[in-house]
Design a protein around this motif. Structure first.
Motif, PDB file in Angstrom:
ATOM      1  N   VAL A  36       0.843  -1.202   0.000  1.00 47.43           N
ATOM      2  CA  VAL A  36       0.000   0.000   0.000  1.00 47.43           C
ATOM      3  C   VAL A  36       0.876   1.248   0.000  1.00 47.43           C
ATOM      4  O   VAL A  36       0.654   2.171  -0.797  1.00 47.43           O
ATOM      5  N   VAL A  37       1.877   1.271   0.863  1.00 48.00           N
ATOM      6  CA  VAL A  37       2.757   2.439   0.949  1.00 48.00           C
ATOM      7  C   VAL A  37       3.476   2.660  -0.391  1.00 48.00           C
ATOM      8  O   VAL A  37       3.546   3.791  -0.880  1.00 48.00           O
ATOM      9  N   ILE A  38       3.958   1.597  -1.000  1.00 52.32           N
ATOM     10  CA  ILE A  38       4.638   1.709  -2.302  1.00 52.32           C
ATOM     11  C   ILE A  38       3.682   2.227  -3.372  1.00 52.32           C
ATOM     12  O   ILE A  38       4.037   3.099  -4.169  1.00 52.32           O
ATOM     13  N   LYS A  44       1.972   7.214  -6.630  1.00 52.22           N
ATOM     14  CA  LYS A  44       0.998   8.233  -7.045  1.00 52.22           C
ATOM     15  C   LYS A  44       1.304   9.601  -6.451  1.00 52.22           C
ATOM     16  O   LYS A  44       0.486  10.517  -6.510  1.00 52.22           O
ATOM     17  N   GLY A  45       2.491   9.742  -5.845  1.00 46.44           N
ATOM     18  CA  GLY A  45       2.889  11.030  -5.296  1.00 46.44           C
ATOM     19  C   GLY A  45       2.350  11.328  -3.915  1.00 46.44           C
ATOM     20  O   GLY A  45       2.389  12.470  -3.462  1.00 46.44           O
ATOM     21  N   GLU A  52      -7.024  12.816  -2.138  1.00 44.72           N
ATOM     22  CA  GLU A  52      -8.065  11.780  -2.141  1.00 44.72           C
ATOM     23  C   GLU A  52      -8.085  11.006  -3.460  1.00 44.72           C
ATOM     24  O   GLU A  52      -8.172   9.776  -3.461  1.00 44.72           O
ATOM     25  N   LYS A  53      -8.005  11.704  -4.563  1.00 43.54           N
ATOM     26  CA  LYS A  53      -8.005  11.054  -5.874  1.00 43.54           C
ATOM     27  C   LYS A  53      -6.786  10.145  -6.028  1.00 43.54           C
ATOM     28  O   LYS A  53      -6.904   8.999  -6.483  1.00 43.54           O
TER      29      LYS A  53
END
Length: 144
Positions: A35-37, A42-43, A131-132
Motif C-alpha cells: 500500500v505504501v509503495i 501516485k505522489g 483523495e483522488k
C-alpha cells in the motif's frame, strides 16, 4: 457403448483429481508495504508518525494500524489477515464511534486493507487533498 462409458468415467476421474490437487493460495492478501509503495507511486508521500489519542488509530480486531502523516494530517493503514477481518474491524470501529461526533475523514478499503485519512475537511467537499491519488493507488494494486 461400453468403451464410451469407460472413457467418460476415466475423463471424469481425471477431472476430479485435477480439481482436488489445485492449491489455493491467498495471493489476494495485500501488505502494508504494498500500500505504501502504491501510494508513493501516485505522489502520496507519507511520513511515519504517532497519534496516540486518535480514535481512527485505535486497535481493531487485534490489529494496530500503521500510523503516518500526510500533509500534517493523520493517516492510518490497517492490514488485516483477511477480508472478513477487515469487515469485522469496520464493524468494531462503527460500534466504538457510533455515539461520537467525528472529524471529517475519508475511508478507503480493498480486500484486507482499511485506510483512514483524517483530513478534517468538510464531509461534502470535493477538494480533499490527495483523495483522488489515494483512490487511484488503492485501485491500482493488482488483483492476486
Amino acid at each position: 457403448m461400453k468403451e464410451i462409458r469407460k472413457y467418460i468415467c476415466i475423463c471424469l476421474l481425471l477431472f476430479l483429481a485435477a480439481c482436488q490437487s489445485v492449491q489455493v493460495s491467498d495471493s489476494s492478501h495485500i501488505t502494508l508495504e504494498e500500500v505504501v509503495i502504491a501510494l508513493q507511486g501516485k505522489g502520496v508521500d507519507l511520513a511515519e508518525a504517532e497519534f496516540p489519542e486518535n480514535v481512527f488509530g485505535s486497535v481493531l480486531e487485534n490489529v494496530k494500524p500503521g500510523t503516518y502523516e500526510l500533509g500534517g494530517k493523520p493517516f492510518f493503514i490497517f492490514e488485516f489477515k483477511t477480508e472478513n477481518g477487515r469487515e469485522n474491524g469496520e464493524k468494531e470501529f462503527d460500534k466504538k464511534t457510533g455515539t461520537m461526533e467525528l472529524v471529517s475523514a475519508s475511508t478507503f478499503k480493498k480486500r484486507n486493507i482499511l485506510i483512514f485519512y483524517v483530513h478534517e475537511i468538510d464531509f461534502n467537499s470535493d477538494n480533499v487533498p490527495f483523495e483522488k491519488e489515494i483512490q487511484e493507488a488503492i485501485d491500482g494494486i493488482s488483483e492476486g
